[in-house]
Design a protein around this motif. Sequence first.
Motif, PDB file in Angstrom:
ATOM      1  N   GLY A   1       0.741  -1.184  -0.114  1.00 37.46           N
ATOM      2  CA  GLY A   1      -0.084  -0.025   0.278  1.00 37.46           C
ATOM      3  C   GLY A   1       0.943   1.157   0.104  1.00 37.46           C
ATOM      4  N   HIS A   2       2.296   1.207  -0.199  1.00 35.23           N
ATOM      5  CA  HIS A   2       3.079   2.270  -0.291  1.00 35.23           C
ATOM      6  C   HIS A   2       3.724   2.412  -1.532  1.00 35.23           C
TER       7      HIS A   2
ATOM      8  N   PRO B   1       7.676   6.725   4.499  1.00 29.91           N
ATOM      9  CA  PRO B   1       6.492   5.852   3.834  1.00 29.91           C
ATOM     10  C   PRO B   1       5.602   6.786   2.958  1.00 29.91           C
ATOM     11  N   VAL B   2       5.233   6.643   1.978  1.00 32.57           N
ATOM     12  CA  VAL B   2       4.087   7.369   1.340  1.00 32.57           C
ATOM     13  C   VAL B   2       2.996   6.247   0.737  1.00 32.57           C
ATOM     14  N   SER B   3       1.873   6.434   1.071  1.00 32.04           N
ATOM     15  CA  SER B   3       0.574   5.749   0.921  1.00 32.04           C
ATOM     16  C   SER B   3       0.179   6.190  -0.387  1.00 32.04           C
ATOM     17  N   LEU B   4      -0.558   4.933  -0.999  1.00 35.29           N
ATOM     18  CA  LEU B   4      -1.214   5.099  -2.519  1.00 35.29           C
ATOM     19  C   LEU B   4      -2.109   6.453  -2.328  1.00 35.29           C
ATOM     20  N   ALA B   5      -2.885   6.451  -0.930  1.00 36.44           N
ATOM     21  CA  ALA B   5      -3.907   7.481  -0.771  1.00 36.44           C
ATOM     22  C   ALA B   5      -3.375   8.825  -0.749  1.00 36.44           C
ATOM     23  N   GLU B   6      -2.147   8.850  -0.067  1.00 42.31           N
ATOM     24  CA  GLU B   6      -1.566  10.258  -0.263  1.00 42.31           C
ATOM     25  C   GLU B   6      -1.354  10.740  -1.650  1.00 42.31           C
TER      26      GLU B   6
ATOM     27  N   GLY C   1       4.924  -0.471 -12.562  1.00 41.78           N
ATOM     28  CA  GLY C   1       4.924  -1.812 -12.936  1.00 41.78           C
ATOM     29  C   GLY C   1       3.910  -2.642 -11.935  1.00 41.78           C
ATOM     30  N   VAL C   2       3.316  -3.313 -12.345  1.00 42.85           N
ATOM     31  CA  VAL C   2       2.007  -4.134 -11.424  1.00 42.85           C
ATOM     32  C   VAL C   2       1.531  -2.865 -10.375  1.00 42.85           C
ATOM     33  N   ILE C   3       0.651  -2.253 -11.094  1.00 46.93           N
ATOM     34  CA  ILE C   3      -0.215  -1.358 -10.679  1.00 46.93           C
ATOM     35  C   ILE C   3      -1.481  -1.659 -10.186  1.00 46.93           C
ATOM     36  N   PRO C   4      -1.791  -1.556  -9.049  1.00 44.80           N
ATOM     37  CA  PRO C   4      -3.029  -2.135  -8.409  1.00 44.80           C
ATOM     38  C   PRO C   4      -4.332  -1.840  -9.266  1.00 44.80           C
ATOM     39  N   GLU C   5      -5.179  -2.722  -9.377  1.00 41.37           N
ATOM     40  CA  GLU C   5      -6.426  -2.380 -10.243  1.00 41.37           C
ATOM     41  C   GLU C   5      -7.262  -1.372  -9.671  1.00 41.37           C
ATOM     42  N   SER C   6      -7.270  -1.380  -8.226  1.00 47.13           N
ATOM     43  CA  SER C   6      -7.993  -0.177  -7.453  1.00 47.13           C
ATOM     44  C   SER C   6      -7.454   1.187  -7.846  1.00 47.13           C
TER      45      SER C   6
END
Length: 288
Positions: free
Chosen positions: A72-73, A82-87, A101-106
Amino acid sequence: MSKWKKFDIAIIGGDKRTACMAPVFLEKGYRVIACGVSKTPENANIHQTQELREAVENAAVLVFGIPFEKEGHIFFQEPMPPVSLAELQRLLRRHQEIFGGVIPESFRQHCEEREIGCFDFMKDEALTIFNAIATAEGAVLEALLHKDTSLHHSECLVLGYGRCGRVLAQKLKGLDARVTVCSRSLKELASAEAMGLSTLLLPRLKQEISSFEYVFNTIPALVLTRDCLKNFPAKGLIIDIASNQGGVDYEAAESLGIPARHCPGLPGKYAGASSARRLAQYVTDKIS
C-alpha cells in the motif's frame, strides 16, 4: 504534456531501473525531476527532491518503479519516509499520466475515474518478455555467486514454466545444465518436453527433489514446504525469483540449514541500464 509544468517527467521511487531512466529522458530532451531515486554519475545534474508534492505538482508525466507499490505504499529502494497510495491520489491532477509496474487495479480505476492516464509496464508483452530475459540472467548469476560448483552438467530444477520459467530453462540448458521443469500443468510440461527438457509433475516434487542440486522457483505460491525441503540435499541451493513472498518456507529452510535466496527485482539489480532504455522508450512512445 502540459508545457506550463516546470518539468516534463517526474521519476519517483523504484530501483536502479528508474535511476537509469533519468539520463535517458534527458538525452531525449525532456526536463526531469527525480524523487527518492538513487543518484548515478549519469543523472547527477537532474533536479533531485525528497518531497513527493514537489515532484507530482511540477510534472505532467509521473514514472514509478517496478513494482509500483509494496503493502500500500510507493516502492522506494532509497531511504524515504513511507508514502501511501492514498496520499499520492490526493496530489494527482486531471490529465496527468502515470507509469509503473504491477499497478493495483483499484488504483488504476481511481485514475480512470479522474481522467488520469495509467500505464502498467507489466501489461506490455514486449516489456514482460525483456523483463523475463533479464530476470533469468540475474537468476543464473545469483546461482553462480552463491554456490561454488558450476552449472555445467548440474541437475537443475525449474519450478513453473511461465514467461520467466521458459526463458530461465533455456538459459540453463544453454549452459549445458541438466534441466527439469516442474509444473502442475500438463500443457506446460508438454511444451517443456518439446524443447528437449525433462519434466516432473508438481505433486511428485516432494519425492523427487533430492535429485537436484539447484532449484529455481518461479511459482508465486508456497510450493517448497517444510515437508518438501526435508528431502532437499544440504549441498543444494534454492533461488526463488517468484513475486510477492516467493514460494519457499524460509523459516523451515533456515532451520534445516538449506541456503534459499529470495531474489525479487533482478532486472533492477543486474540489468538496470538495459531495462531503463526499454522502459524509457515505452514511456516516450506513449507521451509523444
